[in-house]
Write a protein that holds these residues in place. Sequence first.
Motif, PDB file in Angstrom:
ATOM      1  N   ASP A 106       0.819  -1.216   0.000  1.00 18.10           N
ATOM      2  CA  ASP A 106       0.000   0.000   0.000  1.00 18.10           C
ATOM      3  C   ASP A 106       0.848   1.258   0.000  1.00 18.10           C
ATOM      4  O   ASP A 106       0.483   2.258  -0.633  1.00 18.10           O
ATOM      5  CB  ASP A 106      -0.935  -0.004   1.218  1.00 18.10           C
ATOM      6  CG  ASP A 106      -1.992   1.088   1.129  1.00 18.10           C
ATOM      7  OD1 ASP A 106      -2.671   1.158   0.077  1.00 18.10           O
ATOM      8  OD2 ASP A 106      -2.130   1.868   2.090  1.00 18.10           O
ATOM      9  N   GLU A 107       1.984   1.253   0.696  1.00 22.01           N
ATOM     10  CA  GLU A 107       2.829   2.449   0.740  1.00 22.01           C
ATOM     11  C   GLU A 107       3.431   2.751  -0.631  1.00 22.01           C
ATOM     12  O   GLU A 107       3.483   3.913  -1.053  1.00 22.01           O
ATOM     13  CB  GLU A 107       3.936   2.275   1.792  1.00 22.01           C
ATOM     14  CG  GLU A 107       3.438   2.305   3.226  1.00 22.01           C
ATOM     15  CD  GLU A 107       2.616   3.560   3.529  1.00 22.01           C
ATOM     16  OE1 GLU A 107       3.102   4.674   3.222  1.00 22.01           O
ATOM     17  OE2 GLU A 107       1.495   3.430   4.049  1.00 22.01           O
ATOM     18  N   ASN A 109       2.122   1.818  -3.477  1.00 25.37           N
ATOM     19  CA  ASN A 109       0.991   2.233  -4.308  1.00 25.37           C
ATOM     20  C   ASN A 109       0.697   3.724  -4.139  1.00 25.37           C
ATOM     21  O   ASN A 109       0.485   4.452  -5.116  1.00 25.37           O
ATOM     22  CB  ASN A 109      -0.257   1.432  -3.953  1.00 25.37           C
ATOM     23  CG  ASN A 109      -0.160  -0.026  -4.365  1.00 25.37           C
ATOM     24  OD1 ASN A 109       0.715  -0.402  -5.151  1.00 25.37           O
ATOM     25  ND2 ASN A 109      -1.050  -0.849  -3.842  1.00 25.37           N
ATOM     26  N   LYS A 110       0.673   4.177  -2.885  1.00 29.34           N
ATOM     27  CA  LYS A 110       0.394   5.594  -2.616  1.00 29.34           C
ATOM     28  C   LYS A 110       1.462   6.492  -3.229  1.00 29.34           C
ATOM     29  O   LYS A 110       1.157   7.564  -3.774  1.00 29.34           O
ATOM     30  CB  LYS A 110       0.299   5.828  -1.106  1.00 29.34           C
ATOM     31  CG  LYS A 110      -0.957   5.230  -0.474  1.00 29.34           C
ATOM     32  CD  LYS A 110      -0.949   5.427   1.033  1.00 29.34           C
ATOM     33  CE  LYS A 110      -2.191   4.820   1.678  1.00 29.34           C
ATOM     34  NZ  LYS A 110      -2.163   4.947   3.161  1.00 29.34           N
ATOM     35  N   LYS A 111       2.716   6.069  -3.158  1.00 25.38           N
ATOM     36  CA  LYS A 111       3.811   6.854  -3.735  1.00 25.38           C
ATOM     37  C   LYS A 111       3.697   6.890  -5.256  1.00 25.38           C
ATOM     38  O   LYS A 111       3.898   7.944  -5.883  1.00 25.38           O
ATOM     39  CB  LYS A 111       5.163   6.261  -3.319  1.00 25.38           C
ATOM     40  CG  LYS A 111       6.356   7.085  -3.769  1.00 25.38           C
ATOM     41  CD  LYS A 111       7.657   6.508  -3.251  1.00 25.38           C
ATOM     42  CE  LYS A 111       8.848   7.346  -3.707  1.00 25.38           C
ATOM     43  NZ  LYS A 111      10.142   6.764  -3.242  1.00 25.38           N
ATOM     44  N   ALA A 114       0.774   9.253  -6.130  1.00 22.93           N
ATOM     45  CA  ALA A 114       1.141  10.647  -5.865  1.00 22.93           C
ATOM     46  C   ALA A 114       2.097  11.175  -6.932  1.00 22.93           C
ATOM     47  O   ALA A 114       1.953  12.319  -7.400  1.00 22.93           O
ATOM     48  CB  ALA A 114       1.768  10.766  -4.476  1.00 22.93           C
ATOM     49  N   PHE A 148      -8.197   4.221  -6.212  1.00 27.35           N
ATOM     50  CA  PHE A 148      -7.037   4.884  -6.808  1.00 27.35           C
ATOM     51  C   PHE A 148      -7.414   5.559  -8.133  1.00 27.35           C
ATOM     52  O   PHE A 148      -6.957   6.675  -8.420  1.00 27.35           O
ATOM     53  CB  PHE A 148      -5.904   3.881  -7.038  1.00 27.35           C
ATOM     54  CG  PHE A 148      -5.128   3.537  -5.795  1.00 27.35           C
ATOM     55  CD1 PHE A 148      -4.506   4.520  -5.046  1.00 27.35           C
ATOM     56  CD2 PHE A 148      -5.004   2.216  -5.385  1.00 27.35           C
ATOM     57  CE1 PHE A 148      -3.780   4.203  -3.897  1.00 27.35           C
ATOM     58  CE2 PHE A 148      -4.282   1.879  -4.247  1.00 27.35           C
ATOM     59  CZ  PHE A 148      -3.669   2.875  -3.497  1.00 27.35           C
ATOM     60  N   GLU A 151      -9.263   8.716  -7.349  1.00 18.35           N
ATOM     61  CA  GLU A 151      -8.346   9.715  -6.791  1.00 18.35           C
ATOM     62  C   GLU A 151      -7.593  10.437  -7.902  1.00 18.35           C
ATOM     63  O   GLU A 151      -7.470  11.680  -7.885  1.00 18.35           O
ATOM     64  CB  GLU A 151      -7.349   9.029  -5.849  1.00 18.35           C
ATOM     65  CG  GLU A 151      -6.318   9.985  -5.253  1.00 18.35           C
ATOM     66  CD  GLU A 151      -5.276   9.289  -4.399  1.00 18.35           C
ATOM     67  OE1 GLU A 151      -4.258   9.948  -4.055  1.00 18.35           O
ATOM     68  OE2 GLU A 151      -5.455   8.094  -4.076  1.00 18.35           O
TER      69      GLU A 151
END
Length: 294
Positions: A106-107, A109-111, A114, A148, A151
């Motif tokens: 998940d980390e 994926n978020k990066k 972003a 995602f 977003e």
Amino acid sequence: MSVRKEKILSLAGINHENKSKEELQSYFSKALNNGMHGLCFSPYEEGQQPGDIITEEQIRRRMEIIKPYTKWIRSFSCTDGNELIPKIAHEYGIKTLVGAWLGSDDEINKKEVANLIKIAKEGYVDIAAVGNEVMYRGDLTEEGLLAFIHEVKEAIPDIPVGYVDAYYEFEHRPKITEACDVVLANCYPYWEGCALEYSLLYMKDMYRRAMNAANGKKVIITETGWTNKGQVFHGAEPSFENAIKYFINTQQWSEAEDIDVFYFSSFDESWKTGAEGDVGAFWGIWDKDENLKY
């Protein structure tokens, strides 16, 4: 030859029967020099794999090689140096389909997401792809992927946003198809064991199925190709000649029917043998040392 067989051969691409290796190479050169819509960009040098840091120098060197032959490139990640690819491509006048690589972390994926949003806001993304074959691999739930996608769509409303997966996934997952501005479909007759003789017919049917699922939205073939070495996969045989024939047929169909196709791939990458076996290292138009193969 019967009229029926001639019609089948016409639908299946140019008649390669009785063509010498040299004649096939001449056809290939003409097709390559005529240019293609898009090319999947392979940044990893020998000894590298995803997770390693790629440099601006190696991106620029490979971009110089491919720039005469393609209008678009597709990148697969927005971390570990891959985030430099879209800006460099725009410098060379090449449009970009930029992917955020989503997996089970998940980390990361978020990066990835972003960075995709950041690169898009800087003006270097022409189409955004949120994930590649995530449903096929089972790395995320459908709800997680949709979150995602939404977003990214909210953050960059003026840029088309899609998701890349095998063509049939868009039939099976209407919520994802509905969320996409554009349907980004991978179409591989090879990986479905189709003999080269019928591969273009098969890809046309894959495209038709994606079009039906898209319900009026634009469909782009984001990956297709043929490996030139390795073990036979059911009816699909890797060979120098078959790889050339598939490339020629794909490019002629793409041009004749105005189909947006991203060919896979630009350069051979040895790390792919881990997931695909021996065929994985030989999908490129150029080899691992950046020499044109055909």
